[in-house]
Design a protein around this motif. Structure first.
Motif, mmCIF file in Angstrom:
data_model
loop_
_atom_site.group_PDB
_atom_site.id
_atom_site.type_symbol
_atom_site.label_atom_id
_atom_site.label_comp_id
_atom_site.label_asym_id
_atom_site.label_seq_id
_atom_site.Cartn_x
_atom_site.Cartn_y
_atom_site.Cartn_z
ATOM 1 N N ALA A 166 26.413 16.505 7.930
ATOM 2 C CA ALA A 166 27.796 16.324 8.371
ATOM 3 C C ALA A 166 28.684 15.808 7.245
ATOM 4 O O ALA A 166 29.899 16.007 7.256
ATOM 5 C CB ALA A 166 27.845 15.364 9.552
ATOM 6 N N ALA A 167 28.093 15.112 6.285
ATOM 7 C CA ALA A 167 28.850 14.549 5.160
ATOM 8 C C ALA A 167 27.909 14.460 3.965
ATOM 9 O O ALA A 167 26.677 14.490 4.128
ATOM 10 C CB ALA A 167 29.373 13.155 5.510
ATOM 11 N N THR A 168 28.481 14.322 2.783
ATOM 12 C CA THR A 168 27.633 14.113 1.608
ATOM 13 C C THR A 168 26.869 12.796 1.730
ATOM 14 O O THR A 168 25.779 12.648 1.186
ATOM 15 C CB THR A 168 28.493 14.154 0.333
ATOM 16 N N SER A 169 27.418 11.837 2.472
ATOM 17 C CA SER A 169 26.730 10.546 2.595
ATOM 18 C C SER A 169 25.407 10.665 3.344
ATOM 19 O O SER A 169 24.535 9.809 3.197
ATOM 20 C CB SER A 169 27.625 9.495 3.257
ATOM 21 N N VAL A 170 25.233 11.723 4.144
ATOM 22 C CA VAL A 170 23.933 11.949 4.792
ATOM 23 C C VAL A 170 22.884 12.238 3.712
ATOM 24 O O VAL A 170 21.760 11.725 3.749
ATOM 25 C CB VAL A 170 24.020 13.133 5.786
ATOM 26 N N VAL A 171 23.266 13.050 2.734
ATOM 27 C CA VAL A 171 22.367 13.375 1.628
ATOM 28 C C VAL A 171 22.131 12.129 0.768
ATOM 29 O O VAL A 171 21.004 11.849 0.348
ATOM 30 C CB VAL A 171 22.971 14.520 0.774
ATOM 31 N N ALA A 172 23.207 11.365 0.542
ATOM 32 C CA ALA A 172 23.095 10.151 -0.280
ATOM 33 C C ALA A 172 22.131 9.158 0.361
ATOM 34 O O ALA A 172 21.277 8.570 -0.330
ATOM 35 C CB ALA A 172 24.474 9.509 -0.461
ATOM 36 N N LEU A 173 22.225 8.986 1.682
ATOM 37 C CA LEU A 173 21.317 8.057 2.353
ATOM 38 C C LEU A 173 19.884 8.592 2.323
ATOM 39 O O LEU A 173 18.934 7.820 2.154
ATOM 40 C CB LEU A 173 21.768 7.804 3.801
ATOM 41 N N GLY A 174 19.753 9.909 2.444
ATOM 42 C CA GLY A 174 18.416 10.510 2.349
ATOM 43 C C GLY A 174 17.753 10.184 1.027
ATOM 44 O O GLY A 174 16.548 9.892 0.964
ATOM 45 N N LEU A 175 18.524 10.191 -0.049
ATOM 46 C CA LEU A 175 17.957 9.889 -1.363
ATOM 47 C C LEU A 175 17.705 8.385 -1.521
ATOM 48 O O LEU A 175 16.666 7.975 -2.051
ATOM 49 C CB LEU A 175 18.880 10.415 -2.472
ATOM 50 N N LEU A 176 18.627 7.562 -1.030
ATOM 51 C CA LEU A 176 18.400 6.101 -1.109
ATOM 52 C C LEU A 176 17.131 5.723 -0.339
ATOM 53 O O LEU A 176 16.340 4.892 -0.809
ATOM 54 C CB LEU A 176 19.617 5.341 -0.555
ATOM 55 N N ASP A 177 16.938 6.351 0.832
ATOM 56 C CA ASP A 177 15.723 6.070 1.611
ATOM 57 C C ASP A 177 14.475 6.446 0.820
ATOM 58 O O ASP A 177 13.500 5.691 0.769
ATOM 59 C CB ASP A 177 15.745 6.855 2.935
ATOM 60 N N ARG A 178 14.514 7.618 0.202
ATOM 61 C CA ARG A 178 13.335 8.063 -0.554
ATOM 62 C C ARG A 178 13.101 7.206 -1.801
ATOM 63 O O ARG A 178 11.996 7.153 -2.326
ATOM 64 C CB ARG A 178 13.484 9.545 -0.937
ATOM 65 N N LEU B 235 24.771 16.053 -5.347
ATOM 66 C CA LEU B 235 24.614 15.718 -3.921
ATOM 67 C C LEU B 235 25.812 16.301 -3.184
ATOM 68 O O LEU B 235 26.963 15.952 -3.478
ATOM 69 C CB LEU B 235 24.590 14.195 -3.706
ATOM 70 N N ASP B 236 25.534 17.195 -2.216
ATOM 71 C CA ASP B 236 26.658 17.865 -1.552
ATOM 72 C C ASP B 236 26.209 18.456 -0.218
ATOM 73 O O ASP B 236 25.009 18.508 0.084
ATOM 74 C CB ASP B 236 27.221 18.965 -2.465
ATOM 75 N N HIS B 237 27.206 18.920 0.544
ATOM 76 C CA HIS B 237 26.914 19.544 1.835
ATOM 77 C C HIS B 237 27.765 20.787 2.080
ATOM 78 O O HIS B 237 27.937 21.194 3.232
ATOM 79 C CB HIS B 237 27.085 18.530 2.976
ATOM 80 N N HIS B 238 28.326 21.373 1.033
ATOM 81 C CA HIS B 238 29.094 22.608 1.197
ATOM 82 C C HIS B 238 28.164 23.820 1.093
ATOM 83 O O HIS B 238 27.437 23.955 0.107
ATOM 84 C CB HIS B 238 30.174 22.724 0.109
ATOM 85 N N ALA B 239 28.250 24.709 2.087
ATOM 86 C CA ALA B 239 27.421 25.926 2.044
ATOM 87 C C ALA B 239 27.750 26.763 0.817
ATOM 88 O O ALA B 239 26.904 27.501 0.311
ATOM 89 C CB ALA B 239 27.640 26.745 3.312
ATOM 90 N N SER B 240 28.987 26.615 0.315
ATOM 91 C CA SER B 240 29.415 27.408 -0.839
ATOM 92 C C SER B 240 28.989 26.798 -2.170
ATOM 93 O O SER B 240 29.334 27.314 -3.225
ATOM 94 C CB SER B 240 30.945 27.564 -0.813
ATOM 95 N N ASN B 241 28.220 25.697 -2.138
ATOM 96 C CA ASN B 241 27.854 25.031 -3.404
ATOM 97 C C ASN B 241 27.132 26.003 -4.334
ATOM 98 O O ASN B 241 26.228 26.739 -3.910
ATOM 99 C CB ASN B 241 26.974 23.804 -3.130
ATOM 100 N N THR B 242 27.521 25.991 -5.602
ATOM 101 C CA THR B 242 26.997 26.965 -6.553
ATOM 102 C C THR B 242 25.686 26.519 -7.198
ATOM 103 O O THR B 242 25.107 27.250 -7.990
ATOM 104 C CB THR B 242 28.027 27.233 -7.672
ATOM 105 N N GLY B 243 25.211 25.324 -6.882
ATOM 106 C CA GLY B 243 23.964 24.851 -7.485
ATOM 107 C C GLY B 243 24.117 24.592 -8.967
ATOM 108 O O GLY B 243 23.299 25.029 -9.782
ATOM 109 N N PHE B 244 25.174 23.862 -9.348
ATOM 110 C CA PHE B 244 25.527 23.714 -10.768
ATOM 111 C C PHE B 244 24.811 22.554 -11.460
ATOM 112 O O PHE B 244 25.023 22.319 -12.654
ATOM 113 C CB PHE B 244 27.047 23.603 -10.940
ATOM 114 N N GLY B 245 23.952 21.818 -10.737
ATOM 115 C CA GLY B 245 23.236 20.711 -11.372
ATOM 116 C C GLY B 245 21.855 21.123 -11.846
ATOM 117 O O GLY B 245 21.350 22.189 -11.494
#
Ligand code: 5GP
Ligand code: MN
Length: 346
Positions: free
Chosen positions: A145-157, A125-135
């Protein structure tokens, strides 16, 4: 780079794979959460907030950790969920699921990078454009704006109801990475998320005071000294200007302060009107320096940092510098070439 995420963010298939990875866990599954080295409010807040959400889902065997010394910086020691933190050496070597937060690459996981290989499944779970997709599964949204936006997106789902404890971590993360709703990343969606989090009853005044507005008197004196030797180079960055300062381990010892107090220094340096780029160089070893870079927009500092072995975002980035201080500063000055400018000189 292969495996790199699309700039658009996670696809429906990515979200579905992440939901399946969590929902597929058996009741005794072991889940390890890892955030980046030298963790900030987004790293710790999104990790611990998400961990508490997982606990609400019935995941019992949860560990959270980060690489390096185990101490949690004082501003975050009160966060709900800190009791889930274990020193890196105690982190399960072969969890069923490992989830990484706010780390753009495996190198940001330090000695814990080996847990990725040892895990049944890895989720990023990340928000850096440079993320290498290592998972195995990557939820990387460069527009978040933050990794927590992605985290909440997953908790909602996952259908996890928001409670105040989960919201506290996610809110700390959101305020950290938006500079308390001041940075460019502060979109209507950010305020809508903040509204949802605040509706759980958390107290933003208390949280901001603890996270941003409290430091020991020794740190106040240390800041005075370090700011007093800041250097302004108006001609650097093709005339956009560079302001920089540094802090050594000896400075910390003299003022009896832990290293994390230096993380707030960049905010006092980057307000310099005469410089687009600001920089704080923090000694982390005999000839090793943790470098923080900030830009007001004329320079893409993530490109500067990536060129020097680090990463980050356009307006905030960093890298590890090696060698004498003068060489590290010299490498930054040299990297601030016109080619890296995103706008013509003012
Ligand atoms: P900070 O200056 O607050 O430590 O970091 C600013 C941004 O740059 C954050 O997004 C952080 O993740 C990134 N960053 C800082 N240092 C490094 C580094 O050494 N390597 C990488 N890849 N990113 C860094
Ligand atoms: Mn972040």
């Amino acid at each position: 780079m292969s495996g790199a995420p699309a700039p658009a963010g996670p696809t429906d298939a990515d979200w579905a794979a992440a939901v399946a990875a969590v929902r597929g866990l058996h009741p005794d599954a072991r889940v390890l959460l890892i955030c980046h080295v030298n963790p900030d409010g987004d790293a710790l807040g999104s990790m611990l907030g998400f961990a508490l959400g997982l606990r609400r889902l019935g995941v019992r065997h949860l560990q959270a950790t980060f690489p390096g010394p185990a101490g949690v910086p004082e501003p975050f020691r009160w966060l709900p969920g800190v009791e889930l933190l274990v020193p890196q050496d105690d982190a399960n070597p072969a969890p069923d699921l490992v989830i990484c937060f706010d780390a753009a690459s495996e190198s940001r996981l330090g000695d814990l990078a080996d847990r990725l290989g040892g895990a049944g499944t890895s989720l990023v779970l990340d928000h850096h454009a440079s993320n290498t997709g290592f998972g195995d599964v990557n939820l990387v949204d460069p527009h978040a704006a933050a990794t927590s936006v992605v985290a909440l997106g997953l908790l909602d789902r996952l259908g996890v109801p928001l409670d105040a404890d989960t919201a506290t971590g996610l809110y700390v993360a959101l305020t950290t990475d938006t500079g308390s709703f001041r940075f460019e990343a502060t979109t209507p969606a950010v305020h809508e998320m903040a509204a949802r989090l605040l509706a759980t009853g958390i107290r933003p005044g208390d949280i901001s005071r603890r996270v941003f507005d409290t430091r020991p008197f020794g740190a106040v004196r240390l800041f005075g000294e370090v700011l007093g030797r800041a250097t302004l180079e108006p001609a650097a960055a093709a005339g956009h200007g560079l302001v920089w300062t540094y802090a050594t381990r000896d400075d910390l010892v003299r003022h009896d302060q832990p290293a994390y107090v230096l993380e707030a220094l960049i905010d006092s340096v980057r307000c310099t009107a005469e410089a687009d780029v600001s920089c704080v160089v923090k000694q982390s070893g005999d000839a090793e320096w943790a470098v923080s870079l900030r830009s007001k927009g004329a320079v893409d500092v993530s490109r500067v940092a990536v060129g020097l072995g680090g990463g980050g975002h356009r307006f905030a980035a960093g890298f590890t510098g090696r060698g004498p201080l003068d060489d590290v500063i010299g490498s930054i000055r040299a990297a601030l070439t016109p080619a890296l400018l995103t706008a013509p000189p003012a």
